[in-house]
Design an enzyme around this catalytic site. Structure first.
Site, PDB file in Angstrom:
ATOM      1  N   GLY A   1     -15.557   0.463   3.281  1.00  0.00           N
ATOM      2  CA  GLY A   1     -15.585   1.443   4.343  1.00  0.00           C
ATOM      3  C   GLY A   1     -14.434   1.217   5.309  1.00  0.00           C
ATOM      4  N   CYS A   2     -14.170   2.220   6.148  1.00  0.00           N
ATOM      5  CA  CYS A   2     -13.034   2.103   7.067  1.00  0.00           C
ATOM      6  C   CYS A   2     -13.262   1.004   8.100  1.00  0.00           C
ATOM      7  CB  CYS A   2     -12.764   3.445   7.742  1.00  0.00           C
ATOM      8  SG  CYS A   2     -14.201   4.207   8.524  1.00  0.00           S
ATOM      9  N   TYR A   3     -14.432   0.965   8.719  1.00  0.00           N
ATOM     10  CA  TYR A   3     -14.698  -0.096   9.696  1.00  0.00           C
ATOM     11  C   TYR A   3     -14.638  -1.480   9.046  1.00  0.00           C
ATOM     12  CZ  TYR A   3     -16.313   3.230  13.303  1.00  0.00           C
ATOM     13  OH  TYR A   3     -16.398   4.225  14.242  1.00  0.00           O
TER      14      TYR A   3
END
EC number: 1.2.1.38
Length: 345
Positions: free
Chosen positions: A150-152
């Protein structure tokens, strides 16, 4: 001539799918063979995305079930969780680069707890490689399923893993505050994402229970050799793309020693960069690129340090990292098609 690698993109009508197509268009080895978007089937990419008007030869959008997988070498899954694994589990032949959450968590029960339902294809989980590229190169070169982070988690892990691996920070008290552009919430129509709702304001969400938490904890625990529990609070900010994470950690090492750990880990990395001492990362430094910039600062509280990292959530946090993983899976230089500098202003 070198034979092109033919790809299909599932979910090409979403933000990550569109950015995947944008990057693939200039990749010297990729041929875009099929694009799916069930709700937009029958339309051209230019009809769904006006910025693709100069590329009339892009395949028209079709339903995923209509794709002929014969001759497709790789499929990029840019679909929501659950829908992605359900469809990809039926695909035979192409290598899979999945951008959803479906193959990131190794434990199907953990997936069910956080995503509200049984995993659609638990038998595929053991063979999937968690594709944080800088930490998975050898495994990616041998796998047929890459689970793109995921981006985070991408920004957080790039900022914390060198320090955890070196044993320089405590693992029982890590506090993370994260900011993301609105594109991180997807393209579907939601009242909370309308311009009047997000403009001129910052919104925390997923407070105390965001779905990226178990993913971050899984990878930190793996490197620490012990369970890691984090405090994580994401915020939606009124910009299209970009992501910045601020992490407060307990440490007995000096900032100079923490910087040395980053230098030792990332000095030869093409996309991860430690900024000069005292320079704060900002999303404008990486916008539109596959780069991550980070730095570490002393906190005024003794024994604490502040690590900050910035990425473009749609590129290094999604489609760019997916292509980076694709490159390794097909024996290509991992920077292929990703050399573009950040956009500024």
């Amino acid at each position: 001539m070198t034979k092109p690698i033919r790809i299909a993109v599932l979910g090409a009508s979403g933000y990550t799918g569109a950015d995947l197509v944008r990057l693939a268009l200039t990749h010297p080895r990729i041929e875009i063979a099929a694009l799916s978007a069930n709700a937009k089937a029958g339309q051209t990419m230019a009809q769904v995305w006006p910025h693709f008007a100069p590329y009339p030869r892009l395949p028209a959008l079709v339903r995923a079930e209509e794709i002929d997988w014969a001759g497709i070498d790789a499929v990029f899954g840019c679909l929501p969780h659950a829908a992605s694994a359900e469809l990809l589990s039926q695909v035979k032949g192409p290598k899979i680069i999945d951008l959803s959450a479906d193959f990131r968590l190794k434990d199907a029960a953990t997936y069910a707890d956080w995503y509200g339902g049984a995993h659609p294809a638990p038998a595929l989980l053991p063979g999937a490689v968690y594709g944080l590229t800088e930490y998975a190169r050898m495994a990616l070169a041998e796998t047929t399923i890459a689970a793109c982070p995921g981006c985070y988690p991408t920004a957080v892990l790039l900022g914390l893993l060198p320090l955890v691996e070196a044993g320089l920070i405590g693992i029982d008290r890590i506090t993370i505050n994260a900011l993301s552009g609105v594109s991180g919430a997807g393209r579907s129509l939601k009242e909370a994402n309308l311009f009047p709702e997000v403009a001129e304001a910052v919104h925390p969400y997923g407070i105390g229970h965001h779905r990226h938490m178990p993913e971050i904890e899984q990878e930190l625990s793996l490197r620490a050799g012990a369970p890691v529990i984090i405090s994580f609070t994401p915020h939606l900010v009124p910009m299209n793309r970009g992501e910045l994470v601020t992490m407060i950690v307990e440490t007995k090492a000096s900032v100079a020693e923490l910087r040395e750990a980053f230098v030792g880990r990332y000095i030869d990395e093409p996309f991860v960069h430690l900024l000069p001492e005292g320079v704060a990362p900002a999303t404008r430094m990486v916008r539109g690129s596959n780069h991550c910039v980070l730095n570490v600062f002393a906190d005024r509280v003794p024994g604490r340090a502040i690590v900050i990292a910035a990425i473009d959530n749609l590129v290094k946090g999604s489609s760019g990292q997916a292509i980076q993983n694709f490159n390794l899976m097909f024996g290509l230089p991992e920077t292929t098609g990703l050399e573009a500098a950040p956009l500024f202003p």
